[in-house]
Design a protein around this motif. Structure first.
Motif, mmCIF file in Angstrom:
data_model
loop_
_atom_site.group_PDB
_atom_site.id
_atom_site.type_symbol
_atom_site.label_atom_id
_atom_site.label_comp_id
_atom_site.label_asym_id
_atom_site.label_seq_id
_atom_site.Cartn_x
_atom_site.Cartn_y
_atom_site.Cartn_z
ATOM 1 N N ALA A 156 -4.163 -13.152 -20.159
ATOM 2 C CA ALA A 156 -3.292 -13.237 -20.097
ATOM 3 C C ALA A 156 -2.052 -13.424 -20.742
ATOM 4 N N ALA A 157 -2.390 -15.096 -21.933
ATOM 5 C CA ALA A 157 -0.941 -15.039 -22.350
ATOM 6 C C ALA A 157 -1.535 -14.200 -24.193
ATOM 7 N N SER A 158 -2.800 -13.921 -24.475
ATOM 8 C CA SER A 158 -2.980 -13.472 -25.695
ATOM 9 C C SER A 158 -2.034 -11.784 -25.726
ATOM 10 N N LEU A 159 -2.873 -10.637 -24.181
ATOM 11 C CA LEU A 159 -1.888 -9.776 -23.874
ATOM 12 C C LEU A 159 -0.163 -9.315 -24.290
ATOM 13 N N GLU A 160 0.038 -10.773 -23.887
ATOM 14 C CA GLU A 160 1.840 -10.517 -23.694
ATOM 15 C C GLU A 160 2.072 -11.434 -25.181
ATOM 16 N N ALA A 161 1.581 -12.159 -25.495
ATOM 17 C CA ALA A 161 2.091 -12.170 -27.197
ATOM 18 C C ALA A 161 1.964 -10.956 -27.589
ATOM 19 N N SER A 162 1.018 -10.321 -28.247
ATOM 20 C CA SER A 162 0.609 -9.102 -28.826
ATOM 21 C C SER A 162 1.345 -8.093 -28.471
ATOM 22 N N ARG A 163 2.006 -7.731 -27.010
ATOM 23 C CA ARG A 163 2.494 -7.023 -26.362
ATOM 24 C C ARG A 163 3.762 -6.141 -27.651
ATOM 25 N N ALA A 164 4.299 -7.389 -27.666
ATOM 26 C CA ALA A 164 6.003 -6.866 -29.143
ATOM 27 C C ALA A 164 5.512 -6.758 -30.387
ATOM 28 N N LEU A 165 4.579 -6.825 -30.828
ATOM 29 C CA LEU A 165 3.764 -7.235 -31.967
ATOM 30 C C LEU A 165 4.103 -5.776 -32.290
ATOM 31 N N ASP A 166 2.694 -5.375 -31.088
ATOM 32 C CA ASP A 166 2.456 -3.961 -31.446
ATOM 33 C C ASP A 166 3.844 -2.720 -31.154
ATOM 34 N N ALA A 167 4.399 -3.106 -30.017
ATOM 35 C CA ALA A 167 4.927 -1.998 -29.524
ATOM 36 C C ALA A 167 6.504 -1.802 -31.258
ATOM 37 N N GLU A 168 6.170 -3.608 -31.727
ATOM 38 C CA GLU A 168 7.210 -2.889 -33.118
ATOM 39 C C GLU A 168 6.720 -2.061 -34.343
ATOM 40 N N ALA A 169 5.306 -2.435 -34.285
ATOM 41 C CA ALA A 169 4.354 -1.854 -35.064
ATOM 42 C C ALA A 169 3.871 -0.430 -35.077
ATOM 43 N N ILE A 170 4.070 0.217 -33.837
ATOM 44 C CA ILE A 170 4.186 2.225 -33.385
ATOM 45 C C ILE A 170 5.536 1.845 -33.477
ATOM 46 N N ALA A 171 6.443 1.656 -33.598
ATOM 47 C CA ALA A 171 7.934 1.887 -33.708
ATOM 48 C C ALA A 171 7.956 2.111 -34.933
ATOM 49 N N ARG A 172 7.395 1.610 -35.446
ATOM 50 C CA ARG A 172 7.783 1.814 -37.521
ATOM 51 C C ARG A 172 6.667 2.640 -38.096
ATOM 52 N N GLY A 173 5.717 3.375 -37.022
ATOM 53 C CA GLY A 173 5.284 4.538 -37.266
ATOM 54 C C GLY A 173 2.957 4.014 -37.976
ATOM 55 N N VAL A 174 3.154 3.373 -37.640
ATOM 56 C CA VAL A 174 1.771 2.526 -37.960
ATOM 57 C C VAL A 174 0.814 3.107 -37.060
ATOM 58 N N ARG A 175 0.126 3.550 -37.597
ATOM 59 C CA ARG A 175 -1.403 3.857 -36.691
ATOM 60 C C ARG A 175 -2.171 2.838 -36.214
ATOM 61 N N LEU A 176 -2.564 2.351 -34.713
ATOM 62 C CA LEU A 176 -2.754 1.496 -34.912
ATOM 63 C C LEU A 176 -4.752 2.092 -33.875
ATOM 64 N N ARG A 177 -5.455 1.682 -34.191
ATOM 65 C CA ARG A 177 -6.977 1.891 -34.507
ATOM 66 C C ARG A 177 -7.986 0.610 -33.558
ATOM 67 N N THR A 178 -7.952 0.220 -32.513
ATOM 68 C CA THR A 178 -8.761 -0.567 -31.857
ATOM 69 C C THR A 178 -9.868 -0.149 -31.286
ATOM 70 N N VAL A 179 -10.982 -0.960 -31.473
ATOM 71 C CA VAL A 179 -12.217 -0.889 -30.931
ATOM 72 C C VAL A 179 -12.558 -2.038 -29.735
ATOM 73 N N TYR A 180 -12.489 -1.827 -28.837
ATOM 74 C CA TYR A 180 -12.602 -2.745 -27.996
ATOM 75 C C TYR A 180 -14.218 -2.424 -27.603
ATOM 76 N N LEU A 181 -14.848 -3.544 -26.729
ATOM 77 C CA LEU A 181 -16.510 -3.618 -26.134
ATOM 78 C C LEU A 181 -15.752 -2.400 -24.328
ATOM 79 N N ASP A 182 -17.525 -1.577 -24.102
ATOM 80 C CA ASP A 182 -17.090 -1.087 -23.331
ATOM 81 C C ASP A 182 -16.717 -2.364 -22.114
ATOM 82 N N SER A 183 -16.517 -3.276 -21.692
ATOM 83 C CA SER A 183 -16.830 -4.023 -20.675
ATOM 84 C C SER A 183 -15.204 -4.339 -20.853
#
Length: 353
Positions: A156-183
């Protein structure tokens, strides 16, 4: 139904109708399926290309009003299935070979240049320094960030801390491509975070296993682990064009075969999911439940349950026998490479406070 074998819905409909009405002509097929002649002929050409029609020697498959006869499904679809099995096995082998080559490359860098790796490979030591550098890379990213996240469920801590950084990057027009595990599809907080990313315009896919933890920024810098057994202490920041090209190619290969978050995970004709196929391969390689759980990003209990179910389905008395029978039945590639170390456990907690 047969899209996974490369058969379009249109071609599939025409093929099944031809099996039901063997004497049907082009006009008959169009009338039954409510298609125009052009659509029927397009489907017939596709079926001929996939060797599902007995093409008359005198002309093209869609010529005239009387189409060629369909090949029996026992022959035609079995051939397509065998071809698809071969493609999957070849792709898995390419991934494993890439992972082995990648691990070997990193090991050579770590051994030959432990103190002064030079401008193209920079050592980042200590978890605090690694986290700080990851924040800097997130802030400096201009157009694309690609990442493998092989941990499964995120804290939960990692997700919360990442949220603002990811939102800022997307707002700047950065293309985020993430591959997670199926789990992660079975972990509600991580799944909700991934869905939130897609709603903002990010791209998220999942796959049964990942070859390595990795972040690539603007295809100019990459951060990867060095020691998989002590992942929090040392990472490499790579800017070497040659190494970066290989890492980008590895990412694109995995990305191409991963499943979009909004798509259902497909099962093959044997009823096996991609995750179950991966477990069969790991069983054949002699992995323990703990090692399988780590690779899939699941609990040991879940890994043990999946393995037990597969042993029962294959009527196998041992784990190795299950892997051997899977290879014999074409469920798993026979020439896959052995694993190279355990996964790097860092970037899932990259922004933890």
């Amino acid at each position: 139904m047969f899209e996974a074998l490369g058969l379009s819905r249109l071609a599939e409909s025409v093929y099944l109708t031809m099996l039901e009405f063997p004497e049907a002509g082009v006009e008959d097929l169009g009338r039954v399926l409510r298609l125009d002649d052009g659509q029927v002929r397009e489907a017939l050409n596709d079926l001929a290309r996939m060797s599902l029609l007995r093409t008359p020697p005198s002309g093209a498959p869609a010529s005239g009003t009387q189409p060629p006869r369909p090949v029996s499904p026992e022959v035609g679809l079995s051939m397509l299935l065998a071809r698809r099995h071969a493609e999957v096995a070849r792709h898995q082998q390419e991934i494993e070979e890439s992972r082995a080559a990648f691990e070997t490359l990193l090991a050579k860098h770590a051994e030959s240049r432990p103190k002064n790796p030079g401008p193209e490979v920079r050592r980042v030591e200590g978890i605090e320094a690694i986290r700080a550098r990851l924040r800097e890379l997130a802030d400096s990213c201009v157009w694309e960030a690609c990442s493998f996240t092989p941990d499964g469920a995120q804290s939960a801590a990692s997700l919360e801390a990442s949220r603002a950084l990811d939102a800022e990057a997307i707002a700047r027009g950065v293309r985020l491509r993430t591959v997670y595990l199926d789990s992660v599809r079975n972990d509600q907080p991580t799944l909700e975070y991934a869905q939130w990313l897609t709603e903002l315009g990010s791209e998220v896919r999942t796959t049964p296993t990942l070859p390595v933890r990795m972040l690539i920024v603007d295809r100019r810098l990459a951060m990867v682990p060095v020691d998989n057994d002590d992942s929090a202490s040392l990472a490499l920041e790579i800017s070497s064009p040659g190494v970066l090209s290989g890492l980008v190619a590895l990412f694109n290969s995995v990305w191409k075969n991963a499943v979009s978050l909004g798509s259902a995970r497909r099962r093959d004709d044997e009823g096996l999911s991609a995750q179950e196929r991966q477990v069969l391969q790991l069983l054949g390689e002699g992995h323990t439940d703990e090692m399988i759980a780590r690779r899939l990003g699941v609990s040991v209990r879940t890994a043990r349950r999946i393995a037990s179910n597969l042993l029962s389905r294959l009527d196998a008395q041992s784990r190795f026998q299950a892997g051997a029978r899977a290879v014999a039945r074409g469920f798993s590639p026979a020439d896959s490479c052995p694993p190279v170390g355990r996964q790097f456990d860092l970037m899932g907690s990259q922004y933890e406070q």
